[in-house]
Enzyme design. Sequence first.
Site, PDB file in Angstrom:
ATOM      1  N   HIS A 133       0.840  -1.393   0.022  1.00  0.00           N
ATOM      2  CA  HIS A 133       0.021   0.026   0.116  1.00  0.00           C
ATOM      3  C   HIS A 133       0.848   1.318  -0.042  1.00  0.00           C
ATOM      4  O   HIS A 133       2.156   1.176   0.038  1.00  0.00           O
ATOM      5  CB  HIS A 133      -0.890   0.084   1.206  1.00  0.00           C
TER       6      HIS A 133
ATOM      7  N   GLU B 229      -1.731  -7.481   7.249  1.00  0.00           N
ATOM      8  CA  GLU B 229      -0.698  -7.448   7.786  1.00  0.00           C
ATOM      9  C   GLU B 229      -0.453  -8.182   8.802  1.00  0.00           C
ATOM     10  O   GLU B 229      -1.439  -8.790   9.477  1.00  0.00           O
ATOM     11  CB  GLU B 229      -0.330  -5.996   8.000  1.00  0.00           C
TER      12      GLU B 229
END
Length: 220
Positions: free
Chosen positions: A11, A85
């Site tokens: 990201h 994550e």
Amino acid sequence: MSAFRLVLARHGETESNVGGVLDSRPPGPPLTDLGRLQAEALAEELAEEPVVAVYASVATRARQTAAPLAARHGHTVEVLEGVHEVQCGELEGRSDVDALRTFHEIFGSWHTGLVSSRLPGGESGQDVLDRFLPVLEELRDRHPEGTVVLVSHGAALRLVGGWIAENVTGRAADEVLLPNTGRVVLEADTSLASGWRCVFWTGHDDIGDDQPAGAGAAGD
């Protein structure tokens, strides 16, 4: 249409990245102004790829990063469970030296094969692999041709990429941080035991044989 290619992209920048904060719990913070520019740049860099689908983790930052790319290719972003994550547990929200040292020591041990090691109150490397790898196999089964882009997160992508790409060592995967919108590009290769070959890894000139222009922007 070209053979299946999987682009695993980190990201864009968030305020947590700027502050060096361990920030893993979704949905998490949005992109910064720079992060939004990085997302637009990623869409431009992949404009000529035959992108057939764009996916993102449940995190806000991943979905926002994926949106310009999906729009560029006429797709919507499909959100996937299991590709978020590495969960930091008791280290969540911290940026102090002790917390960062603990994270990097345990994360580094995963790249030596000690995936049963666990972050305090958080995930083990095996936990991450068990939730992430089946998603990649599902994407490969779903899209036999073309480029699929999955926007996810730096630590998770380094672990997974180093684990399944037969031409990438754990040491290589661990030694260089994946920058914001950096990419790990995989291709299916049935001649390899793992079934996957890495053709590009941002920050590694010696991994793979495919070097796209604009190898990602600076970031944590």
